[in-house]
Design a protein around this motif. Structure first.
Motif, PDB file in Angstrom:
ATOM      1  N   MET A 117      -7.916 -13.541 -17.026  1.00  0.00           N
ATOM      2  CA  MET A 117      -7.112 -13.199 -15.849  1.00  0.00           C
ATOM      3  C   MET A 117      -6.709 -11.723 -15.855  1.00  0.00           C
ATOM      4  O   MET A 117      -6.383 -11.157 -16.895  1.00  0.00           O
ATOM      5  N   ARG A 118      -6.719 -11.116 -14.689  1.00  0.00           N
ATOM      6  CA  ARG A 118      -6.226  -9.748 -14.527  1.00  0.00           C
ATOM      7  C   ARG A 118      -4.707  -9.768 -14.322  1.00  0.00           C
ATOM      8  O   ARG A 118      -4.138 -10.743 -13.828  1.00  0.00           O
ATOM      9  N   HIS A 119      -4.055  -8.668 -14.686  1.00  0.00           N
ATOM     10  CA  HIS A 119      -2.608  -8.516 -14.492  1.00  0.00           C
ATOM     11  C   HIS A 119      -2.253  -8.431 -13.010  1.00  0.00           C
ATOM     12  O   HIS A 119      -3.123  -8.306 -12.138  1.00  0.00           O
ATOM     13  N   GLY A 120      -0.953  -8.444 -12.708  1.00  0.00           N
ATOM     14  CA  GLY A 120      -0.466  -8.356 -11.328  1.00  0.00           C
ATOM     15  C   GLY A 120      -0.362  -6.924 -10.818  1.00  0.00           C
ATOM     16  O   GLY A 120      -0.729  -5.955 -11.506  1.00  0.00           O
ATOM     17  N   ASP A 121       0.158  -6.790  -9.637  1.00  0.00           N
ATOM     18  CA  ASP A 121       0.269  -5.515  -8.916  1.00  0.00           C
ATOM     19  C   ASP A 121       1.137  -4.517  -9.697  1.00  0.00           C
ATOM     20  O   ASP A 121       2.283  -4.796 -10.044  1.00  0.00           O
ATOM     21  N   ARG A 122       0.611  -3.306  -9.928  1.00  0.00           N
ATOM     22  CA  ARG A 122       1.242  -2.328 -10.823  1.00  0.00           C
ATOM     23  C   ARG A 122       1.957  -1.220 -10.064  1.00  0.00           C
ATOM     24  O   ARG A 122       1.590  -0.850  -8.952  1.00  0.00           O
ATOM     25  N   ALA A 123       2.984  -0.658 -10.722  1.00  0.00           N
ATOM     26  CA  ALA A 123       3.886   0.282 -10.061  1.00  0.00           C
ATOM     27  C   ALA A 123       3.204   1.567  -9.620  1.00  0.00           C
ATOM     28  O   ALA A 123       3.498   2.099  -8.547  1.00  0.00           O
ATOM     29  N   ASP A 124       2.284   2.106 -10.431  1.00  0.00           N
ATOM     30  CA  ASP A 124       1.706   3.409 -10.091  1.00  0.00           C
ATOM     31  C   ASP A 124       0.778   3.336  -8.891  1.00  0.00           C
ATOM     32  O   ASP A 124       0.544   4.350  -8.228  1.00  0.00           O
ATOM     33  N   ALA A 138       7.845   9.128 -15.104  1.00  0.00           N
ATOM     34  CA  ALA A 138       7.624   8.093 -16.115  1.00  0.00           C
ATOM     35  C   ALA A 138       7.489   8.699 -17.510  1.00  0.00           C
ATOM     36  O   ALA A 138       6.828   9.718 -17.704  1.00  0.00           O
ATOM     37  N   VAL A 139       8.115   8.056 -18.485  1.00  0.00           N
ATOM     38  CA  VAL A 139       7.994   8.476 -19.883  1.00  0.00           C
ATOM     39  C   VAL A 139       6.605   8.116 -20.420  1.00  0.00           C
ATOM     40  O   VAL A 139       6.025   8.860 -21.209  1.00  0.00           O
ATOM     41  N   ARG A 140       6.097   6.976 -19.978  1.00  0.00           N
ATOM     42  CA  ARG A 140       4.766   6.528 -20.398  1.00  0.00           C
ATOM     43  C   ARG A 140       3.917   6.318 -19.127  1.00  0.00           C
ATOM     44  O   ARG A 140       3.678   5.187 -18.710  1.00  0.00           O
ATOM     45  N   PRO A 141       3.460   7.393 -18.510  1.00  0.00           N
ATOM     46  CA  PRO A 141       2.759   7.270 -17.228  1.00  0.00           C
ATOM     47  C   PRO A 141       1.461   6.484 -17.309  1.00  0.00           C
ATOM     48  O   PRO A 141       0.944   6.034 -16.287  1.00  0.00           O
ATOM     49  N   TRP A 142       0.929   6.299 -18.505  1.00  0.00           N
ATOM     50  CA  TRP A 142      -0.309   5.546 -18.695  1.00  0.00           C
ATOM     51  C   TRP A 142      -0.057   4.036 -18.840  1.00  0.00           C
ATOM     52  O   TRP A 142      -1.005   3.247 -18.930  1.00  0.00           O
ATOM     53  N   ASP A 143       1.214   3.642 -18.836  1.00  0.00           N
ATOM     54  CA  ASP A 143       1.556   2.241 -19.103  1.00  0.00           C
ATOM     55  C   ASP A 143       2.519   1.701 -18.041  1.00  0.00           C
ATOM     56  O   ASP A 143       3.659   1.347 -18.342  1.00  0.00           O
ATOM     57  N   PRO A 144       2.088   1.626 -16.781  1.00  0.00           N
ATOM     58  CA  PRO A 144       2.990   1.229 -15.707  1.00  0.00           C
ATOM     59  C   PRO A 144       3.395  -0.245 -15.792  1.00  0.00           C
ATOM     60  O   PRO A 144       2.609  -1.087 -16.245  1.00  0.00           O
ATOM     61  N   PRO A 145       4.598  -0.570 -15.320  1.00  0.00           N
ATOM     62  CA  PRO A 145       5.034  -1.966 -15.232  1.00  0.00           C
ATOM     63  C   PRO A 145       4.515  -2.599 -13.950  1.00  0.00           C
ATOM     64  O   PRO A 145       3.873  -1.935 -13.120  1.00  0.00           O
ATOM     65  N   LEU A 146       4.819  -3.859 -13.772  1.00  0.00           N
ATOM     66  CA  LEU A 146       4.545  -4.525 -12.501  1.00  0.00           C
ATOM     67  C   LEU A 146       5.611  -4.150 -11.486  1.00  0.00           C
ATOM     68  O   LEU A 146       6.756  -3.876 -11.846  1.00  0.00           O
ATOM     69  N   VAL A 147       5.257  -4.149 -10.221  1.00  0.00           N
ATOM     70  CA  VAL A 147       6.265  -4.126  -9.163  1.00  0.00           C
ATOM     71  C   VAL A 147       6.781  -5.558  -9.010  1.00  0.00           C
ATOM     72  O   VAL A 147       6.217  -6.512  -9.555  1.00  0.00           O
ATOM     73  N   HIS A 148       7.876  -5.718  -8.247  1.00  0.00           N
ATOM     74  CA  HIS A 148       8.456  -7.050  -8.078  1.00  0.00           C
ATOM     75  C   HIS A 148       7.429  -8.034  -7.524  1.00  0.00           C
ATOM     76  O   HIS A 148       7.327  -9.183  -7.995  1.00  0.00           O
ATOM     77  N   GLU A 149       6.650  -7.591  -6.546  1.00  0.00           N
ATOM     78  CA  GLU A 149       5.647  -8.469  -5.950  1.00  0.00           C
ATOM     79  C   GLU A 149       4.612  -8.907  -6.990  1.00  0.00           C
ATOM     80  O   GLU A 149       4.076 -10.018  -6.906  1.00  0.00           O
ATOM     81  N   GLY A 150       4.342  -8.036  -7.949  1.00  0.00           N
ATOM     82  CA  GLY A 150       3.405  -8.389  -9.005  1.00  0.00           C
ATOM     83  C   GLY A 150       3.929  -9.492  -9.900  1.00  0.00           C
ATOM     84  O   GLY A 150       3.172 -10.367 -10.346  1.00  0.00           O
TER      85      GLY A 150
END
Length: 264
Positions: free
Chosen positions: A17-24, A34-46
């Motif tokens: 499975m692929r991850h959900g919708d990402r912040a960047d 971002a402190v870690r611009p290569w490692d974005p979190p999910l947005v709420h919708e994700g």
């Protein structure tokens, strides 16, 4: 509790499975601060998307998930945490939209592990130079990532199939081999368990192309997945998986869903 071997009924199932919708991708300015611009979190919708995917897996696939194995990137960890909450909910509430709506969790049946072999492809094809670590070293605090899952779900005794992160600027050939090898090692390690692997676009695409030869041009949506199955018995484990079906995965040219041969 009924043993895992009794539950697989002659087949081992693996969902990739692929991850959900990402912040960047949703918020382009996120990268600027971002402190870690290569490692974005999910947005709420994700997160909502991931939780609802867990609900679908629980109610529709027809087999239990015994083990969730996940890439260390934050977007995958958060996706897996939402899926685990949906899979572990004592009462399946289809009106729930995220893990916040699940107060009661049963952690006795499902185990979670983090796996370097499922990580994003570490090259500029996936992570642009302007956001990648300048020294090419991607750091993950595994204990902090493990703490994002419900208490009791982490399998602290498991060894990773891939002991170290790949080197920055890994080749396309290497990352494709990595994904295929990681799936095989994990599946062979737990032949009596059904697995859910939470990874990235390249991971889903690589596995799709490995086991579904016609999938040369394809799209993989956020939380898109490929469901694989192989025969297992006390005396024999099939070497090859077959693609049973997919969700959120389609041929690129005509957007037709990709389905594999249904195994009966």
């Amino acid at each position: 509790m009924e043993s895992a071997k009794a539950k697989i009924n002659g087949h081992q199932n693996v969902i990739v499975m692929r991850h959900g919708d990402r912040a960047d991708k949703r918020e382009p300015l996120w990268v600027v601060t971002a402190v870690r611009p290569w490692d974005p979190p999910l947005v709420h919708e994700g997160k909502v998307q991931a939780f609802q995917t867990g609900q679908r897996i629980r109610s529709e696939v027809g087999f239990p998930i015994h083990r969730v194995i996940v890439s260390p990137f934050l977007r995958c960890i958060q996706t897996a945490a939402e899926v685990v909450a949906a899979l572990s909910a004592v009462d399946l509430d289809h009106n729930a939209v995220s893990s916040k709506d699940v107060p009661s969790i049963d952690n006795s049946k499902l185990k979670v592990a983090i796996e370097f072999g499922l990580c994003e492809m570490l090259n500029t094809g996936a992570i642009k130079n302007k956001v990648a670590p300048k020294d090419g070293k991607f750091d993950f605090k595994i204990s902090e990532l493990q703490a994002m899952f419900p208490e009791g779900t982490i399998d602290i005794n498991v060894d990773m199939a891939c002991k170290e992160l790949p080197q920055w600027e890994e080749s396309a050939e290497y990352f494709r081999e990595r994904y295929v090898t990681t799936l095989k090692v994990l599946a062979d390690k737990y032949p009596s368990e059904n697995l859910l692997l939470v990874t990235h676009w390249a991971g889903v695409g690589t596995i799709l192309c490995k086991y579904f030869k016609d999938a040369t041009k394809y799209l993989v949506d956020y939380c898109g997945s490929v469901e694989l199955r192989r025969q297992v018995s006390k005396s024999n484990v099939s070497e090859e998986f077959e693609v049973v079906t997919s969700h959120g995965v389609a041929f690129k040219d005509n957007k037709a869903p990709i389905h594999g041969p249904v195994i009966t």
